[in-house]
Design an enzyme around this catalytic site. Structure first.
Site, PDB file in Angstrom:
ATOM      1  N   LEU A  12       0.810  -1.215   0.000  1.00  0.00           N
ATOM      2  CA  LEU A  12       0.000   0.000   0.000  1.00  0.00           C
ATOM      3  C   LEU A  12       0.841   1.261   0.000  1.00  0.00           C
ATOM      4  CD1 LEU A  12      -2.698  -1.064   2.608  1.00  0.00           C
ATOM      5  CD2 LEU A  12      -3.062  -0.724   0.172  1.00  0.00           C
ATOM      6  N   GLY A  13       2.019   1.223   0.568  1.00  0.00           N
ATOM      7  CA  GLY A  13       2.838   2.428   0.641  1.00  0.00           C
ATOM      8  C   GLY A  13       4.025   2.227   1.549  1.00  0.00           C
ATOM      9  N   ALA A  14       4.812   3.286   1.696  1.00  0.00           N
ATOM     10  CA  ALA A  14       6.009   3.216   2.517  1.00  0.00           C
ATOM     11  C   ALA A  14       6.300   4.575   3.113  1.00  0.00           C
ATOM     12  CB  ALA A  14       7.204   2.740   1.691  1.00  0.00           C
ATOM     13  N   GLY A  15       7.052   4.571   4.194  1.00  0.00           N
ATOM     14  CA  GLY A  15       7.468   5.806   4.837  1.00  0.00           C
ATOM     15  C   GLY A  15       8.784   5.581   5.541  1.00  0.00           C
ATOM     16  N   GLY A  16       9.199   6.533   6.321  1.00  0.00           N
ATOM     17  CA  GLY A  16      10.494   6.453   6.974  1.00  0.00           C
ATOM     18  C   GLY A  16      10.595   5.335   7.992  1.00  0.00           C
ATOM     19  N   MET A  17       9.450   4.911   8.570  1.00  0.00           N
ATOM     20  CA  MET A  17       9.476   3.894   9.613  1.00  0.00           C
ATOM     21  C   MET A  17       9.354   2.475   9.064  1.00  0.00           C
ATOM     22  SD  MET A  17       9.945   5.688  12.259  1.00  0.00           S
ATOM     23  CE  MET A  17       9.695   7.347  12.903  1.00  0.00           C
ATOM     24  N   VAL A  20       3.657  -0.462   4.529  1.00  0.00           N
ATOM     25  CA  VAL A  20       2.292  -0.903   4.820  1.00  0.00           C
ATOM     26  C   VAL A  20       1.861  -1.834   3.696  1.00  0.00           C
ATOM     27  CG1 VAL A  20      -0.084  -0.219   5.256  1.00  0.00           C
ATOM     28  CG2 VAL A  20       1.789   1.248   6.021  1.00  0.00           C
ATOM     29  N   LYS A  42       1.108  -2.765   9.005  1.00  0.00           N
ATOM     30  CA  LYS A  42       2.246  -1.853   9.090  1.00  0.00           C
ATOM     31  C   LYS A  42       3.425  -2.620   9.663  1.00  0.00           C
ATOM     32  CE  LYS A  42       1.985   1.642  12.021  1.00  0.00           C
ATOM     33  NZ  LYS A  42       1.660   3.002  12.529  1.00  0.00           N
ATOM     34  N   ASP A 136      -3.035  13.377  17.181  1.00  0.00           N
ATOM     35  CA  ASP A 136      -2.650  13.726  15.807  1.00  0.00           C
ATOM     36  C   ASP A 136      -3.845  13.589  14.866  1.00  0.00           C
ATOM     37  OD1 ASP A 136      -0.967  14.630  13.819  1.00  0.00           O
ATOM     38  OD2 ASP A 136      -0.129  12.656  13.378  1.00  0.00           O
TER      39      ASP A 136
END
Length: 334
Positions: A12-17, A20, A42, A136
């Site tokens: 589904l996607g990716a980020g710095g941590m 997903v 995640k 948040d």
């Protein structure tokens, strides 16, 4: 790729941590995925998981998500904070987040905003009843599913009374959707801080613009600290409710269940409170494409380069066409 009891069927996607993934219980037959069985998983990168402070934060995220019970919160279905690559799985909601929907289709009509706000207020009541704060609440953390809105991402959630500052002195939150308590730093965030952020999110949904304007972060934070929200483009029927939430003093703001009651009443008199046609179409398109891409085995989204300081992309969750239910009783401690 296998994660706990789940088998990945797409990314589904990716980020710095980390990343997903869309996944299904490994008992499912390839190419035969039931929409309700899909989950968003995640997975945290090994190098980050080696930090004891981060692992403790992730353990807390799982605990908070597990303790909240609400139809307006993405349901936790599993997680393991002790694994070599810690993971957390929630129900998959096929639908855009609020930021994507507003960017693509413009502000939501009044009835839809009232129903959205009532659902999110009920979600906050459940979070607070579980003894936590979200901290948040922003458009990217609100998914628009066929069966209503879903609040996601408890990555920075904390117990009641916890400070808004990290150990390195950095603010936690998103500047345009913080509360004055977030900005103050030395003060503690309280339940009413989430209510302030909720009103900011609804002002964005109704107007299509950030309620505290744009420009340098310092200027935005200054306006937030003084509760100088711009509500002139918010419909009159909603403006009074939001103004009551966007006051400087936390003790002067209504509780989540009071906000939900007022928005439920507004929703009832506006009529047609479901998602507008373009959002319904977007939900159906995402749902259809998800199933087709799962069957094909291709990645669900191209992966951008993952900046090291950005949290993982929020998990989506599941749905088909929504007519909001009546008021939901505020949750109680169990």
């Amino acid at each position: 790729m296998r994660v706990g009891p789940y088998e990945s069927v797409g990314r589904l996607g990716a980020g710095g941590m980390g990343e997903v993934f869309l996944a299904t219980p490994d008992a499912a037959s390839p190419g035969h995925y039931e929409p309700d069985a899909l989950v968003a998983v995640k997975v945290i990168r090994r190098d980050i998981a080696g930090d004891p402070a981060f692992r403790a934060r992730f353990r807390r995220e799982i605990a908070v998500a597990a303790s909240v019970r609400s139809p307006y919160v993405a349901r936790l279905v599993g997680g393991d904070a002790e694994a070599a690559e810690p993971w957390l799985a929630t129900e998959y909601v096929a639908g855009p987040n609020l930021a994507e929907a507003v960017r693509a289709h413009g502000p939501l009509p009044l009835g839809a905003v009232a129903a959205l706000g009532a659902g999110l207020a009920h979600a906050l009541a459940a979070v607070h009843a579980a003894g936590a704060l979200h901290r948040d609440l922003k458009p990217a953390n609100v998914l628009l599913g066929a069966d209503g809105p879903k609040l996601i991402d408890f990555g920075v959630a904390r117990a009641l009374g916890a400070t808004t500052m990290t150990s390195t002195g950095l603010l936690v939150g998103t500047p345009g959707f913080m509360s004055p308590e977030h900005v103050a730093g030395g003060r503690h965030v309280v339940a009413a801080s989430d209510v302030f952020c909720l009103a900011s999110v609804l002002a964005y949904a109704a107007s299509g613009g950030d309620p505290f304007g744009d420009g340098p972060v310092a200027a935005v934070l200054y306006r937030v600290s003084r509760a100088e929200a711009r509500l002139d483009e918010v419909p009159a029927g909603l403006r009074e409710v939001l103004a009551a939430c966007l006051v400087p003093e936390p003790g002067d703001r209504p509780a989540p269940h009071e906000v939900a009651d007022r928005l439920d009443a507004l929703r009832d008199v506006t009529g047609a409170p479901g998602w507008p046609a373009p959002v319904v179409a977007a939900i159906e398109e995402i749902r259809r494409d998800t199933l087709q891409l799962c069957a094909s085995g291709r990645p669900l989204l191209p992966l951008p380069a993952a900046p090291q300081a950005t949290p993982a992309t929020p998990t989506p969750t599941q749905t088909p066409t929504w007519t909001p239910p009546g008021p939901v009783a505020p949750p109680v401690h169990g």
